[in-house]
Scaffold this motif. Structure first.
Motif, PDB file in Angstrom:
ATOM      1  N   ASP A  57       0.825  -1.207   0.000  1.00  0.00           N
ATOM      2  CA  ASP A  57       0.000   0.000   0.000  1.00  0.00           C
ATOM      3  C   ASP A  57       0.857   1.254   0.000  1.00  0.00           C
ATOM      4  N   GLU A  58       0.217   2.383  -0.302  1.00  0.00           N
ATOM      5  CA  GLU A  58       0.911   3.668  -0.187  1.00  0.00           C
ATOM      6  C   GLU A  58       1.210   3.905   1.286  1.00  0.00           C
ATOM      7  N   GLU A  59       2.357   4.513   1.533  1.00  0.00           N
ATOM      8  CA  GLU A  59       2.802   4.748   2.908  1.00  0.00           C
ATOM      9  C   GLU A  59       1.690   5.340   3.790  1.00  0.00           C
ATOM     10  N   GLU A  60       0.999   6.357   3.251  1.00  0.00           N
ATOM     11  CA  GLU A  60       0.005   7.074   4.059  1.00  0.00           C
ATOM     12  C   GLU A  60      -1.281   6.266   4.276  1.00  0.00           C
ATOM     13  N   ASP A  61      -1.449   5.181   3.519  1.00  0.00           N
ATOM     14  CA  ASP A  61      -2.688   4.407   3.651  1.00  0.00           C
ATOM     15  C   ASP A  61      -2.639   3.372   4.777  1.00  0.00           C
ATOM     16  N   TYR A  62      -1.422   3.096   5.288  1.00  0.00           N
ATOM     17  CA  TYR A  62      -1.315   2.049   6.316  1.00  0.00           C
ATOM     18  C   TYR A  62      -2.033   2.423   7.618  1.00  0.00           C
ATOM     19  N   ASP A  63      -2.345   3.721   7.771  1.00  0.00           N
ATOM     20  CA  ASP A  63      -3.061   4.147   8.976  1.00  0.00           C
ATOM     21  C   ASP A  63      -4.575   4.021   8.844  1.00  0.00           C
ATOM     22  N   LEU A  64      -5.062   3.754   7.638  1.00  0.00           N
ATOM     23  CA  LEU A  64      -6.520   3.663   7.438  1.00  0.00           C
ATOM     24  C   LEU A  64      -7.097   2.460   8.192  1.00  0.00           C
ATOM     25  N   PRO A  65      -8.317   2.610   8.698  1.00  0.00           N
ATOM     26  CA  PRO A  65      -8.967   1.489   9.402  1.00  0.00           C
ATOM     27  C   PRO A  65      -9.596   0.516   8.413  1.00  0.00           C
ATOM     28  N   VAL A  66      -8.792   0.024   7.472  1.00  0.00           N
ATOM     29  CA  VAL A  66      -9.270  -0.827   6.388  1.00  0.00           C
ATOM     30  C   VAL A  66      -8.565  -2.176   6.471  1.00  0.00           C
ATOM     31  N   TRP A  67      -9.344  -3.248   6.464  1.00  0.00           N
ATOM     32  CA  TRP A  67      -8.750  -4.580   6.461  1.00  0.00           C
ATOM     33  C   TRP A  67      -7.987  -4.784   5.146  1.00  0.00           C
ATOM     34  N   ALA A  68      -6.837  -5.431   5.235  1.00  0.00           N
ATOM     35  CA  ALA A  68      -6.060  -5.722   4.031  1.00  0.00           C
ATOM     36  C   ALA A  68      -5.445  -7.099   4.173  1.00  0.00           C
ATOM     37  N   GLY A  69      -5.324  -7.782   3.063  1.00  0.00           N
ATOM     38  CA  GLY A  69      -4.744  -9.114   3.109  1.00  0.00           C
ATOM     39  C   GLY A  69      -4.975  -9.824   1.791  1.00  0.00           C
ATOM     40  N   VAL A  70      -4.855 -11.137   1.845  1.00  0.00           N
ATOM     41  CA  VAL A  70      -4.953 -11.947   0.640  1.00  0.00           C
ATOM     42  C   VAL A  70      -6.026 -13.014   0.824  1.00  0.00           C
ATOM     43  N   VAL A  71      -6.884 -13.175  -0.178  1.00  0.00           N
ATOM     44  CA  VAL A  71      -7.798 -14.310  -0.209  1.00  0.00           C
ATOM     45  C   VAL A  71      -7.216 -15.330  -1.180  1.00  0.00           C
ATOM     46  N   PRO A  72      -6.723 -16.466  -0.662  1.00  0.00           N
ATOM     47  CA  PRO A  72      -6.079 -17.444  -1.547  1.00  0.00           C
ATOM     48  C   PRO A  72      -7.082 -18.093  -2.493  1.00  0.00           C
ATOM     49  N   LEU A  73      -6.612 -18.443  -3.672  1.00  0.00           N
ATOM     50  CA  LEU A  73      -7.396 -19.217  -4.628  1.00  0.00           C
ATOM     51  C   LEU A  73      -6.769 -20.602  -4.723  1.00  0.00           C
ATOM     52  N   VAL A  74      -7.583 -21.617  -4.570  1.00  0.00           N
ATOM     53  CA  VAL A  74      -7.071 -22.989  -4.557  1.00  0.00           C
ATOM     54  C   VAL A  74      -7.801 -23.799  -5.627  1.00  0.00           C
ATOM     55  N   THR A  75      -7.041 -24.450  -6.482  1.00  0.00           N
ATOM     56  CA  THR A  75      -7.641 -25.342  -7.471  1.00  0.00           C
ATOM     57  C   THR A  75      -7.333 -26.781  -7.072  1.00  0.00           C
ATOM     58  N   SER A  76      -8.374 -27.593  -7.054  1.00  0.00           N
ATOM     59  CA  SER A  76      -8.158 -28.979  -6.635  1.00  0.00           C
ATOM     60  C   SER A  76      -8.977 -29.926  -7.500  1.00  0.00           C
ATOM     61  N   TYR A  77      -8.620 -31.203  -7.450  1.00  0.00           N
ATOM     62  CA  TYR A  77      -9.338 -32.220  -8.206  1.00  0.00           C
ATOM     63  C   TYR A  77     -10.475 -32.778  -7.357  1.00  0.00           C
ATOM     64  N   GLY A  78     -11.626 -32.918  -7.956  1.00  0.00           N
ATOM     65  CA  GLY A  78     -12.749 -33.549  -7.273  1.00  0.00           C
ATOM     66  C   GLY A  78     -12.726 -35.058  -7.454  1.00  0.00           C
ATOM     67  N   GLU A  79     -13.724 -35.691  -6.898  1.00  0.00           N
ATOM     68  CA  GLU A  79     -13.900 -37.140  -7.010  1.00  0.00           C
ATOM     69  C   GLU A  79     -14.086 -37.536  -8.488  1.00  0.00           C
ATOM     70  N   PRO A  80     -13.330 -38.515  -8.979  1.00  0.00           N
ATOM     71  CA  PRO A  80     -13.533 -38.937 -10.377  1.00  0.00           C
ATOM     72  C   PRO A  80     -14.966 -39.409 -10.618  1.00  0.00           C
ATOM     73  N   GLU A  81     -15.545 -38.989 -11.758  1.00  0.00           N
ATOM     74  CA  GLU A  81     -16.926 -39.339 -12.105  1.00  0.00           C
ATOM     75  C   GLU A  81     -16.905 -40.320 -13.272  1.00  0.00           C
ATOM     76  N   PRO A  82     -17.240 -41.579 -13.030  1.00  0.00           N
ATOM     77  CA  PRO A  82     -17.180 -42.571 -14.109  1.00  0.00           C
ATOM     78  C   PRO A  82     -18.164 -42.232 -15.230  1.00  0.00           C
ATOM     79  N   ASP A  83     -17.776 -42.523 -16.459  1.00  0.00           N
ATOM     80  CA  ASP A  83     -18.676 -42.448 -17.604  1.00  0.00           C
ATOM     81  C   ASP A  83     -19.925 -43.270 -17.287  1.00  0.00           C
ATOM     82  N   PRO A  84     -21.122 -42.689 -17.432  1.00  0.00           N
ATOM     83  CA  PRO A  84     -22.363 -43.427 -17.092  1.00  0.00           C
ATOM     84  C   PRO A  84     -22.489 -44.764 -17.821  1.00  0.00           C
ATOM     85  N   VAL A  85     -21.860 -44.896 -18.985  1.00  0.00           N
ATOM     86  CA  VAL A  85     -21.983 -46.167 -19.714  1.00  0.00           C
ATOM     87  C   VAL A  85     -20.809 -47.118 -19.426  1.00  0.00           C
TER      88      VAL A  85
END
Lengths: 212, 212
Positions: free
Chosen positions: A169-197
């Protein structure tokens, strides 16, 4: 070391640049698709597509009819691979960002015609998409091979950009009463889904179940 | 309805094409980044970047120095947005695929100069990246606005491709004793990670905690 041509040398956000070839390999080996950019009839065209890597060569493939693979004629392409790792919430809108790891490769792909190299390339593409399947599923037939274009792109001219960690952030913004941080993004594999046939009695293979 | 120009009419895999404009909106509104393709010094260049949508206009922004945003001069771009939904494991290597939803937009972006439209575009970009932050974090200053290029791209010329469901194998392969199916890919948000220098007593806002 990565290349230092004018188009792989970062103009901005230089601190995000990596010159370590291992970072390039890591970005490429852990993503699933790239975005392939070509110039088609004078205009840019960007398509998502799979790829495989062997050493310092990236392999692309597709239907012999694909407009995006006409680049085998010697014209230039740009291949971009992007991992989105998080949303960076700063104290100011201006400093919002993504955490990401991305690679950009420039070059003129070579049309692969040698039968052995084509097969090794298709194996690399297949194992990249679905490790273990090359030795498990039916291999390409002569007819399927004839319908497939394989291109090889050197990793010689490439750049890597990585952003990790907290907002800046800009130096002067660190005093603001604003939450700051990171929301992680996670990609994962789900349960394998067999071909219906799928007939009963064909178990999900271990290499599919154990993928992470 | 979506457009039917030569470059948005699918040459192959026509059954994957959608002509429903709502599918375009859905693909755009649920992804986080696009890959922006331009022609720079005669060669293709593809960069990942955020975007926002208002009606039938896609907004892009970036530093006034960004090479990828020089397209405001009237030259053509291609914007591609891709969701990877699963790995399709077929009975043959040839029929392996991805499940995906992708959109490709062609056009000549317009440089946005009107102050109100610029602000609305930046709000759309910000809310796309991080809903709720526009009314929470510090808004852009005059200096920050001056450092930002905003482009508007019409969604007039766009195509959507969607692949869902089980593998499609060759007729004769269905008898093989090979497991086939889909391994889903799921992207989700992790626990928000506060900036290490965040003062105590600033709680994570509800709009951040509740994001899905």
């Amino acid at each position: 070391m990565l290349s230092t041509t004018s188009r792989t040398t970062l103009g901005r956000a230089k601190e995000r640049g990596s010159t370590d070839r291992n970072d390039l390999y890591e970005v490429l080996d852990t993503a699933l698709v790239c975005h392939l950019g070509v110039v088609a009839d004078g205009h840019p065209m960007v398509v998502p597509t799979g790829y495989g890597r062997i050493g310092d060569t990236l392999y692309l493939h597709g239907s012999t009819g694909a407009r995006s693979l006409r680049a085998g004629d010697g014209s230039e392409v740009c291949v971009t691979v992007t991992h989105l790792d998080g949303i960076v919430l700063a104290r100011s809108i201006f400093n919002h960002s993504f955490n990401y790891r991305s690679a950009i490769i420039y070059g003129r792909p070579r049309l692969v015609t040698d039968a052995d190299e084509r097969m090794e390339a298709l194996r690399a593409l297949s194992e990249h998409l679905a490790p273990g399947q090359w030795d498990y599923a039916r291999r390409p037939s002569r007819k399927e091979l004839a319908a497939t274009t394989v291109l090889a792109l050197s990793l010689e001219e490439a750049s890597v950009k990585i952003r990790r960690g907290a907002p800046k952030d800009e130096e002067e913004d660190y005093d603001l009463p604003v939450w700051a941080g990171v929301v992680p993004l996670v990609t994962s594999y789900g349960e394998p889904e067999p071909d219906p046939v799928l007939p009963e009695g064909i178990a999900t293979p271990v290499h599919v179940l154990s993928r992470e």
